[in-house]
Write a protein that holds these residues in place. Structure first.
Motif, mmCIF file in Angstrom:
data_model
loop_
_atom_site.group_PDB
_atom_site.id
_atom_site.type_symbol
_atom_site.label_atom_id
_atom_site.label_comp_id
_atom_site.label_asym_id
_atom_site.label_seq_id
_atom_site.Cartn_x
_atom_site.Cartn_y
_atom_site.Cartn_z
ATOM 1 N N TYR A 145 38.400 56.705 12.358
ATOM 2 C CA TYR A 145 37.192 56.224 11.467
ATOM 3 C C TYR A 145 36.217 55.660 12.564
ATOM 4 O O TYR A 145 35.042 56.127 12.220
ATOM 5 C CB TYR A 145 37.767 54.989 10.438
ATOM 6 N N ASP A 146 36.280 55.088 13.420
ATOM 7 C CA ASP A 146 35.511 54.601 14.467
ATOM 8 C C ASP A 146 34.661 55.924 15.240
ATOM 9 O O ASP A 146 33.503 55.888 15.345
ATOM 10 C CB ASP A 146 35.965 53.567 15.351
ATOM 11 N N ARG B 150 32.374 57.644 13.127
ATOM 12 C CA ARG B 150 30.998 56.663 12.714
ATOM 13 C C ARG B 150 29.982 57.042 14.124
ATOM 14 O O ARG B 150 28.872 57.488 14.035
ATOM 15 C CB ARG B 150 31.259 55.110 12.814
ATOM 16 N N SER B 151 31.005 57.237 15.206
ATOM 17 C CA SER B 151 30.136 57.543 16.577
ATOM 18 C C SER B 151 29.445 58.866 16.546
ATOM 19 O O SER B 151 28.401 59.006 16.852
ATOM 20 C CB SER B 151 30.972 57.298 17.705
ATOM 21 N N GLU C 175 26.383 59.325 14.114
ATOM 22 C CA GLU C 175 25.475 58.372 14.067
ATOM 23 C C GLU C 175 23.966 59.108 14.505
ATOM 24 O O GLU C 175 23.959 60.052 15.126
ATOM 25 C CB GLU C 175 25.611 57.409 15.433
ATOM 26 N N CYS D 43 25.895 65.461 9.088
ATOM 27 C CA CYS D 43 27.114 64.461 9.141
ATOM 28 C C CYS D 43 28.436 65.250 8.436
ATOM 29 O O CYS D 43 29.375 65.164 8.813
ATOM 30 C CB CYS D 43 26.360 63.237 8.426
ATOM 31 N N PHE E 178 30.121 58.644 2.794
ATOM 32 C CA PHE E 178 29.992 58.210 4.222
ATOM 33 C C PHE E 178 28.881 58.420 5.228
ATOM 34 O O PHE E 178 28.307 57.799 5.859
ATOM 35 C CB PHE E 178 31.116 58.893 4.902
ATOM 36 N N TYR F 146 24.870 53.010 6.643
ATOM 37 C CA TYR F 146 25.955 53.748 5.973
ATOM 38 C C TYR F 146 26.075 53.059 4.476
ATOM 39 O O TYR F 146 26.234 52.014 4.386
ATOM 40 C CB TYR F 146 26.983 54.133 6.457
ATOM 41 N N SER G 174 31.844 52.668 3.056
ATOM 42 C CA SER G 174 32.878 52.809 4.013
ATOM 43 C C SER G 174 34.218 53.104 3.445
ATOM 44 O O SER G 174 35.275 52.962 4.024
ATOM 45 C CB SER G 174 33.108 51.374 4.810
#
Lengths: 171, 308
Positions: B55-56, B59-60, B63, B70, B166, B175, B178
């Protein structure tokens, strides 16, 4: 203890108490800790119209987020509403149309991933203070323009496309 | 495939970049007699240990990208080899979801039996804040059907599921959702059931105590949320915890439903997934749950009965 001694001690405390608070802040103590212990999640004083200032408090009590609106001058409770199993996200006083009395626009969670907007008229003397609500299966957003609210969200679970997106105006 | 990890959660150094599997025996228990594993033994995939949670990293990676860009990154990243269940068909994924729901339910029941607070206090409001007490109508059928409903269609029943929302950004450039995983759970929802204040100046009630997945016990909401996307058992326990809270809250708020399990389930599902106008109520309660209760295998057949 004589009155003089008592006054001296109180004077000492009056000086020490702020110093202790500053020391706590400098040592990294959370200044919101006492509010959290009381269950306070949100507090604001809205004065959109001078003669209609409100104090808005959201406090978690008995496991529910409880919204309370007070008349700032009289401290009279104008509105009291419970979030049930949903959680409070935000509140804002907004003037709509030509009416001088503002409405309270609040945002809450709705289920595992949805959100809901609930609009209250705290000063209403007729009917229920909840004048409008709109739920979204996902996040909900609003913008205030030209005296109206434009509310955007998603109405269904088909979240991987633009289908299901909605935009409504209120009022 | 060889099981690489035991249920105690010890991580093998050799398994750092590989999905971890558990051997699920599908033992029969009387309360779930109609809910056995499709085979006598199936492998239930456990979690995906990685240096950076999926998940992290998503996001990176996304971004600053436009919504379209996306989505392209998401499509590529979520379907690439090595992701959880990437080698499984939709049919197999549906069965995995059911097997995980049963396994987590058994663990929760087993934990409930060992705690002091296992029974109802007789006070519906007090029961809400005792996470060890499971509402009697909480079931693997219910949780399986919720997970199928949440991830059918766009997410292909993937535990890594994140969706179109997302990539949406609101006016502030943040965003907008989540929502992630088989339960499409958001950080906000998890946070909302963690540390719930019942009375001022008393310790808050923890309604999200992770107890069936030892490697996550005692973690913060932030840590749990990050780890959840790569961890099916954790996702399952979080769905059970939130649904348990919703059901018990409905039981307290609507005492007239106490003798009507169908009404309580409807209230719980509506509370979990938006409102009673949504298709989720029909899909989960009317189409999926009765089907799931009858079928011993082929969870996908119950998914087929749900409206798309």
């Amino acid at each position: 203890m004589t009155m003089k001694q008592w006054i001296k001690r109180m004077a000492g405390l009056a000086i020490l108490a702020p110093l202790a608070a500053i020391a706590n802040q400098q040592s990294g103590a959370d200044p919101f800790r006492s509010l959290q212990k009381e269950g306070v999640k949100f507090f604001a004083r809205f004065s959109v119209v001078d003669d209609a200032a409100w104090k808005v408090l959201v406090k978690q009590q008995e496991g529910e987020d409880q919204l309370t609106v007070l008349d700032d001058r009289t401290a009279r409770v104008l509105l009291s509403a419970a979030g049930n199993s949903e959680r409070f996200l935000s509140a804002e006083a907004i003037q709509v149309g030509s009416r001088s009395e503002p409405f309270l626009v609040t945002r809450w969670t709705k289920g595992a991933h949805g959100q809901e907007i609930r609009i209250y008229d705290p000063r209403t003397t007729e009917g229920k203070p909840l004048v409008y609500s709109k739920a979204s299966s996902w996040a909900i957003d609003y913008q205030h323009a030209n005296g109206r609210l434009k509310i955007t969200g998603r109405a269904d679970e088909r979240a991987n496309s633009r289908e299901g997106a909605f935009e409504v105006s209120w009022p | 495939m060889t099981p690489l990890e035991t249920e105690s959660g010890g991580r093998s150094p050799a398994s750092v970049s590989a999905p971890v599997y558990l051997l699920y025996t599908g033992e029969r228990e009387s309360a779930e007699s109609c809910f056995r594993s499709p085979a006598s033994q199936v492998l239930v995939e456990d979690h995906l240990p990685s240096a950076e949670p999926t998940y992290d990293s998503l996001r990176s990676l996304t971004e600053g990208l436009s919504g379209r860009e996306c989505l392209q990154v998401l499509r590529w990243e979520l379907n690439r080899p090595g992701r959880l269940w990437s080698e499984l068909s939709l049919v197999e994924r549906a069965d995995r979801i059911r097997a995980h729901a049963v396994r987590t339910y058994r663990k929760l029941v087993s934990i409930q039996k060992t705690t002091r607070n296992q029974k109802s206090s007789g006070d519906a409001q007090k029961d809400i804040y005792n996470p060890d007490y499971l509402d009697p109508i909480l079931s693997p059928e219910l949780v399986t059907c919720v997970a199928l409903q949440e991830t059918k269609g766009f997410a292909d029943l993937s535990p890594h599921a994140v969706n179109y929302t997302f990539c949406l950004q609101n006016g502030a450039g943040k965003y907008s959702s989540s929502a992630s995983g088989l339960g499409q759970m958001t950080w906000t929802t998890m946070s909302g059931v963690s540390a719930v204040m019942v009375r001022p100046n008393e310790a808050p009630a923890e309604l999200l105590p992770i107890k069936t997945v030892p490697r996550h016990e005692g973690k913060s909401v932030d840590e749990l949320f990050s780890a959840m996307n790569d961890d099916v058992p954790l996702q399952m326990e979080v769905i059970y915890r939130v649904m348990n809270y919703k059901l018990k809250f409905a039981r307290f708020k609507y005492p007239e439903l106490s003798g009507r399990p169908d009404g309580l389930i409807r209230a719980g599902v509506a509370s979990y997934d938006r409102d009673d106008q949504s298709d989720s109520l029909k899909n989960v309660v009317q189409a999926c749950m009765p089907c799931m209760a009858k079928r011993r295998k082929g969870a996908i057949l119950c998914l087929d009965q749900m409206k798309h």
